[in-house]
Design a protein around this motif. Structure first.
Motif, PDB file in Angstrom:
ATOM      1  N   TYR A 175       0.832  -1.203   0.000  1.00 34.94           N
ATOM      2  CA  TYR A 175       0.000   0.000   0.000  1.00 34.94           C
ATOM      3  C   TYR A 175       0.869   1.258   0.000  1.00 34.94           C
ATOM      4  O   TYR A 175       0.630   2.189  -0.759  1.00 34.94           O
ATOM      5  CB  TYR A 175      -0.944  -0.018   1.200  1.00 34.94           C
ATOM      6  CG  TYR A 175      -1.918   1.132   1.204  1.00 34.94           C
ATOM      7  CD1 TYR A 175      -3.046   1.098   0.389  1.00 34.94           C
ATOM      8  CD2 TYR A 175      -1.716   2.245   2.008  1.00 34.94           C
ATOM      9  CE1 TYR A 175      -3.947   2.157   0.373  1.00 34.94           C
ATOM     10  CE2 TYR A 175      -2.608   3.303   1.999  1.00 34.94           C
ATOM     11  CZ  TYR A 175      -3.725   3.256   1.182  1.00 34.94           C
ATOM     12  OH  TYR A 175      -4.609   4.307   1.168  1.00 34.94           O
ATOM     13  N   ASP A 200      -6.391   1.313  -4.256  1.00 33.40           N
ATOM     14  CA  ASP A 200      -7.793   0.919  -4.075  1.00 33.40           C
ATOM     15  C   ASP A 200      -7.959  -0.601  -4.177  1.00 33.40           C
ATOM     16  O   ASP A 200      -8.708  -1.199  -3.407  1.00 33.40           O
ATOM     17  CB  ASP A 200      -8.685   1.603  -5.107  1.00 33.40           C
ATOM     18  CG  ASP A 200      -8.832   3.096  -4.864  1.00 33.40           C
ATOM     19  OD1 ASP A 200      -8.519   3.581  -3.754  1.00 33.40           O
ATOM     20  OD2 ASP A 200      -9.264   3.791  -5.809  1.00 33.40           O
ATOM     21  N   ARG A 241      -6.705  -2.221  -0.985  1.00 38.30           N
ATOM     22  CA  ARG A 241      -7.705  -2.081   0.082  1.00 38.30           C
ATOM     23  C   ARG A 241      -8.817  -3.108  -0.087  1.00 38.30           C
ATOM     24  O   ARG A 241      -9.223  -3.746   0.876  1.00 38.30           O
ATOM     25  CB  ARG A 241      -8.311  -0.675   0.064  1.00 38.30           C
ATOM     26  CG  ARG A 241      -7.443   0.384   0.663  1.00 38.30           C
ATOM     27  CD  ARG A 241      -8.183   1.715   0.588  1.00 38.30           C
ATOM     28  NE  ARG A 241      -7.461   2.769   1.234  1.00 38.30           N
ATOM     29  CZ  ARG A 241      -8.020   3.669   2.048  1.00 38.30           C
ATOM     30  NH1 ARG A 241      -9.304   3.640   2.309  1.00 38.30           N
ATOM     31  NH2 ARG A 241      -7.296   4.604   2.590  1.00 38.30           N
ATOM     32  N   LEU A 267      -8.535  -5.603   3.077  1.00 32.85           N
ATOM     33  CA  LEU A 267      -9.343  -5.045   4.166  1.00 32.85           C
ATOM     34  C   LEU A 267     -10.769  -5.577   4.135  1.00 32.85           C
ATOM     35  O   LEU A 267     -11.366  -5.711   3.073  1.00 32.85           O
ATOM     36  CB  LEU A 267      -9.378  -3.520   4.063  1.00 32.85           C
ATOM     37  CG  LEU A 267      -8.032  -2.796   3.958  1.00 32.85           C
ATOM     38  CD1 LEU A 267      -8.253  -1.296   3.872  1.00 32.85           C
ATOM     39  CD2 LEU A 267      -7.103  -3.161   5.098  1.00 32.85           C
ATOM     40  N   GLN A 319     -13.298  -0.999   5.281  1.00 33.71           N
ATOM     41  CA  GLN A 319     -13.222  -0.087   4.135  1.00 33.71           C
ATOM     42  C   GLN A 319     -14.208   1.072   4.303  1.00 33.71           C
ATOM     43  O   GLN A 319     -13.855   2.235   4.069  1.00 33.71           O
ATOM     44  CB  GLN A 319     -13.499  -0.841   2.840  1.00 33.71           C
ATOM     45  CG  GLN A 319     -12.391  -1.821   2.471  1.00 33.71           C
ATOM     46  CD  GLN A 319     -12.735  -2.597   1.227  1.00 33.71           C
ATOM     47  OE1 GLN A 319     -12.953  -2.000   0.173  1.00 33.71           O
ATOM     48  NE2 GLN A 319     -12.784  -3.917   1.334  1.00 33.71           N
ATOM     49  N   VAL A 376      -5.578   4.630   6.312  1.00 29.32           N
ATOM     50  CA  VAL A 376      -4.655   3.513   6.524  1.00 29.32           C
ATOM     51  C   VAL A 376      -3.363   4.026   7.151  1.00 29.32           C
ATOM     52  O   VAL A 376      -2.823   3.428   8.075  1.00 29.32           O
ATOM     53  CB  VAL A 376      -4.355   2.779   5.200  1.00 29.32           C
ATOM     54  CG1 VAL A 376      -3.231   1.776   5.364  1.00 29.32           C
ATOM     55  CG2 VAL A 376      -5.609   2.103   4.669  1.00 29.32           C
TER      56      VAL A 376
END
Length: 115
Positions: free
Chosen positions: A22, A35, A38, A42, A47, A62
């Motif tokens: 990330y 994106d 994520r 996640l 999210q 984050v």
């Protein structure tokens, strides 16, 4: 000589993998990859929680910052009740920030990111 290792079955490794990937994506200005990361790492409730946090704080949820750290370190803080916990230390020059991250042991998805 530096060494890195991991395990795709481990929730703790997934936390470290997510933060490394990330940060690289955000540093490179690749919002589409950030994106996708994520979405992959996640949980859906997290999210949504991060989107709200970002709207309220005008920063990346984050990373808990408006800019990108120049270094990161992930340390395990134990597991229990089906979850693993980690402290992520983000470094900007001589300043550091810690965030506390929890992932589900069964799904390996990250469930929470807290200051």
């Amino acid at each position: 000589m530096s060494k890195l290792s991991g395990n795709p079955e481990g929730a703790f490794t997934r936390i470290a993998d997510f933060y490394g990937s990330y940060i690289d994506a955000v540093y490179d200005g690749d919002g589409a990859t950030a994106d996708r990361l994520r979405a992959f790492y996640l949980s859906e409730p997290l999210q949504a929680e991060l989107r709200k946090w970002e709207e309220d704080n005008h920063a990346d949820g984050v990373l808990r910052a408006q800019n990108v750290p120049l270094g990161w370190k992930v340390a395990s803080t134990g597991s229990g009740t089906g979850r693993t916990n980690a402290t992520v230390t983000l470094t900007w020059g001589s300043d550091t920030t810690e965030v506390f991250v929890q992932a589900d042991l069964a799904t390996r998805r990250i469930l929470s990111v807290r200051d």
